[in-house]
Design a protein around this motif. Sequence first.
Motif, PDB file in Angstrom:
ATOM      1  N   GLY A   1       0.809  -1.217   0.000  1.00 43.76           N
ATOM      2  CA  GLY A   1       0.000   0.000   0.000  1.00 43.76           C
ATOM      3  C   GLY A   1       0.835   1.256   0.000  1.00 43.76           C
ATOM      4  N   ALA A   2       2.151   1.111  -0.121  1.00 43.95           N
ATOM      5  CA  ALA A   2       3.058   2.255  -0.098  1.00 43.95           C
ATOM      6  C   ALA A   2       4.277   1.909  -0.951  1.00 43.95           C
ATOM      7  CB  ALA A   2       3.462   2.598   1.337  1.00 43.95           C
ATOM      8  N   THR A   3       5.232   2.818  -0.990  1.00 44.79           N
ATOM      9  CA  THR A   3       6.438   2.642  -1.804  1.00 44.79           C
ATOM     10  C   THR A   3       7.667   2.699  -0.911  1.00 44.79           C
ATOM     11  OG1 THR A   3       5.392   3.624  -3.749  1.00 44.79           O
ATOM     12  CG2 THR A   3       7.806   3.626  -3.691  1.00 44.79           C
ATOM     13  N   GLY A   4       8.608   1.804  -1.161  1.00 44.68           N
ATOM     14  CA  GLY A   4       9.866   1.801  -0.422  1.00 44.68           C
ATOM     15  C   GLY A   4      11.019   2.100  -1.368  1.00 44.68           C
ATOM     16  N   THR A   5      11.810   3.109  -1.045  1.00 41.34           N
ATOM     17  CA  THR A   5      12.914   3.551  -1.897  1.00 41.34           C
ATOM     18  C   THR A   5      14.207   3.557  -1.104  1.00 41.34           C
ATOM     19  OG1 THR A   5      11.365   4.998  -3.077  1.00 41.34           O
ATOM     20  CG2 THR A   5      13.718   5.387  -3.417  1.00 41.34           C
ATOM     21  N   ALA A   6      15.267   3.064  -1.728  1.00 40.23           N
ATOM     22  CA  ALA A   6      16.592   3.100  -1.094  1.00 40.23           C
ATOM     23  C   ALA A   6      17.036   4.552  -0.980  1.00 40.23           C
ATOM     24  CB  ALA A   6      17.586   2.285  -1.911  1.00 40.23           C
ATOM     25  N   GLU A   7      17.158   5.037   0.249  1.00 33.28           N
ATOM     26  CA  GLU A   7      17.578   6.417   0.461  1.00 33.28           C
ATOM     27  C   GLU A   7      19.085   6.552   0.270  1.00 33.28           C
ATOM     28  OE1 GLU A   7      16.124   9.842   3.481  1.00 33.28           O
ATOM     29  OE2 GLU A   7      16.786   7.978   4.415  1.00 33.28           O
ATOM     30  N   THR A   8      19.815   5.493   0.570  1.00 33.92           N
ATOM     31  CA  THR A   8      21.247   5.395   0.337  1.00 33.92           C
ATOM     32  C   THR A   8      21.485   4.077  -0.392  1.00 33.92           C
ATOM     33  OG1 THR A   8      21.660   4.178   2.386  1.00 33.92           O
ATOM     34  CG2 THR A   8      21.675   6.579   2.526  1.00 33.92           C
ATOM     35  N   ASP A   9      22.725   3.762  -0.710  1.00 36.40           N
ATOM     36  CA  ASP A   9      23.016   2.408  -1.174  1.00 36.40           C
ATOM     37  C   ASP A   9      22.591   1.435  -0.072  1.00 36.40           C
ATOM     38  OD1 ASP A   9      24.092   3.602  -3.382  1.00 36.40           O
ATOM     39  OD2 ASP A   9      26.176   3.117  -2.915  1.00 36.40           O
ATOM     40  N   VAL A  10      21.949   0.359  -0.466  1.00 37.45           N
ATOM     41  CA  VAL A  10      21.320  -0.540   0.501  1.00 37.45           C
ATOM     42  C   VAL A  10      21.745  -1.976   0.248  1.00 37.45           C
ATOM     43  CG1 VAL A  10      19.087  -1.646   1.027  1.00 37.45           C
ATOM     44  CG2 VAL A  10      19.292   0.841   1.085  1.00 37.45           C
ATOM     45  N   THR A  11      22.007  -2.706   1.330  1.00 36.56           N
ATOM     46  CA  THR A  11      22.213  -4.149   1.274  1.00 36.56           C
ATOM     47  C   THR A  11      21.201  -4.793   2.196  1.00 36.56           C
ATOM     48  OG1 THR A  11      24.589  -3.916   0.858  1.00 36.56           O
ATOM     49  CG2 THR A  11      23.833  -6.040   1.672  1.00 36.56           C
ATOM     50  N   LEU A  12      20.487  -5.793   1.690  1.00 31.60           N
ATOM     51  CA  LEU A  12      19.497  -6.464   2.511  1.00 31.60           C
ATOM     52  C   LEU A  12      19.455  -7.948   2.195  1.00 31.60           C
ATOM     53  CD1 LEU A  12      15.875  -5.855   1.232  1.00 31.60           C
ATOM     54  CD2 LEU A  12      17.864  -5.161  -0.086  1.00 31.60           C
ATOM     55  N   ALA A  13      19.048  -8.712   3.203  1.00 30.94           N
ATOM     56  CA  ALA A  13      18.811 -10.142   3.040  1.00 30.94           C
ATOM     57  C   ALA A  13      17.302 -10.351   3.043  1.00 30.94           C
ATOM     58  CB  ALA A  13      19.470 -10.928   4.166  1.00 30.94           C
ATOM     59  N   THR A  14      16.829 -11.269   2.219  1.00 29.46           N
ATOM     60  CA  THR A  14      15.391 -11.514   2.118  1.00 29.46           C
ATOM     61  C   THR A  14      15.097 -12.986   2.345  1.00 29.46           C
ATOM     62  OG1 THR A  14      15.168  -9.708   0.509  1.00 29.46           O
ATOM     63  CG2 THR A  14      13.360 -11.287   0.657  1.00 29.46           C
ATOM     64  N   LEU A  15      14.150 -13.237   3.264  1.00 27.73           N
ATOM     65  CA  LEU A  15      13.707 -14.610   3.495  1.00 27.73           C
ATOM     66  C   LEU A  15      12.528 -14.906   2.573  1.00 27.73           C
ATOM     67  CD1 LEU A  15      13.661 -14.845   7.412  1.00 27.73           C
ATOM     68  CD2 LEU A  15      15.552 -15.261   5.823  1.00 27.73           C
ATOM     69  N   PRO A  16      12.485 -16.099   1.968  1.00 21.78           N
ATOM     70  CA  PRO A  16      11.339 -16.456   1.121  1.00 21.78           C
ATOM     71  C   PRO A  16      10.039 -16.401   1.911  1.00 21.78           C
ATOM     72  CG  PRO A  16      13.129 -18.045   0.885  1.00 21.78           C
ATOM     73  CD  PRO A  16      13.489 -17.163   2.043  1.00 21.78           C
ATOM     74  N   SER A  17       8.957 -16.047   1.243  1.00 22.54           N
ATOM     75  CA  SER A  17       7.678 -15.913   1.932  1.00 22.54           C
ATOM     76  C   SER A  17       7.235 -17.224   2.576  1.00 22.54           C
ATOM     77  CB  SER A  17       6.605 -15.415   0.960  1.00 22.54           C
ATOM     78  OG  SER A  17       6.515 -16.258  -0.177  1.00 22.54           O
ATOM     79  N   ALA A  18       7.525 -18.352   1.943  1.00 20.34           N
ATOM     80  CA  ALA A  18       7.132 -19.639   2.526  1.00 20.34           C
ATOM     81  C   ALA A  18       7.844 -19.881   3.856  1.00 20.34           C
ATOM     82  CB  ALA A  18       7.435 -20.763   1.548  1.00 20.34           C
ATOM     83  N   LEU A  19       9.122 -19.531   3.926  1.00 15.29           N
ATOM     84  CA  LEU A  19       9.862 -19.695   5.171  1.00 15.29           C
ATOM     85  C   LEU A  19       9.349 -18.724   6.224  1.00 15.29           C
ATOM     86  CD1 LEU A  19      12.102 -20.904   6.861  1.00 15.29           C
ATOM     87  CD2 LEU A  19      13.716 -19.319   5.779  1.00 15.29           C
ATOM     88  N   PHE A  20       9.047 -17.495   5.826  1.00 18.98           N
ATOM     89  CA  PHE A  20       8.480 -16.528   6.766  1.00 18.98           C
ATOM     90  C   PHE A  20       7.209 -17.078   7.396  1.00 18.98           C
ATOM     91  CE2 PHE A  20       5.259 -13.258   7.455  1.00 18.98           C
ATOM     92  CZ  PHE A  20       5.878 -12.436   8.380  1.00 18.98           C
ATOM     93  N   ASN A  21       6.301 -17.599   6.584  1.00 19.71           N
ATOM     94  CA  ASN A  21       5.043 -18.143   7.111  1.00 19.71           C
ATOM     95  C   ASN A  21       5.294 -19.324   8.041  1.00 19.71           C
ATOM     96  OD1 ASN A  21       3.433 -16.290   5.702  1.00 19.71           O
ATOM     97  ND2 ASN A  21       3.403 -17.578   3.864  1.00 19.71           N
ATOM     98  N   GLU A  22       6.264 -20.141   7.695  1.00 17.42           N
ATOM     99  CA  GLU A  22       6.603 -21.284   8.546  1.00 17.42           C
ATOM    100  C   GLU A  22       7.139 -20.814   9.894  1.00 17.42           C
ATOM    101  OE1 GLU A  22       9.950 -24.828   8.655  1.00 17.42           O
ATOM    102  OE2 GLU A  22       9.305 -24.040   6.694  1.00 17.42           O
TER     103      GLU A  22
END
Length: 229
Positions: free
Chosen positions: A98-119
């Motif tokens: 429902g909103a927008t996310g923008t990298a304000e600086t150079d960004v590094t992130l790790a992402t967990l798969p949605s299936a693992l998140f739900n688990e």
Amino acid sequence: MNARPLESELLKLFPVLAEMPAAEADRILSAATMRTVKAGTALFSAGNPCNGFPMLVSGTVRVTKTNPQGREVQLYRVKPGESCIMSTGCLLGDVEYGATGTAETDVTLATLPSALFNELMAGNPPFRRYVFALFSERLSGMMELVEAVSFQHLDQRLAALLLERGAIVQSSQQKLADDLGTVREIVGRVLRNFEDRGLVTLGREQIRILDPDGLRAIRDGQMASRRAQ
């Protein structure tokens, strides 16, 4: 970044991983995918689906909402060691952003798969507590934002924002306007009013605070100022 530095950084930034059995934490670290993007990159946009749970390693992400007239208001920032409740809410409710996310600086992130998140939400109490604590903290911040927008004059909100940024604020008037959900011309008038009263000095994309007590008085509603017309 190879696996070892990534694992070390995630363990340091997200203590919830240390609360889990080692095997479970290892599984999460192995499943996380790494992504590095440049400042200005849109990480997600309103109307798009969410495909994973982000865990910010470095940089800052600005989450904003834009009205039909194009005016933008900042909802919150995501910093290292935090996640995004907008993403979390989309995963929990299986809905689009429902909103927008923008990298304000150079960004590094790790992402967990949605299936693992739900688990993890279903069967891992430390992870579930972490997510709900994040929701609680962000909700308090959002309520403060609603209160500020609804009940405070712009000069109060601008004074509070400047005080949060320190003695020297490196920012353009447009950026301050974006943060406050208003337009540059109004922010400029309020800043000039502050300067005329000896509260700040204005430079090129720089504001030096001269009288923090005076700004605090405005922030707290104890000193009337000429409202922006």
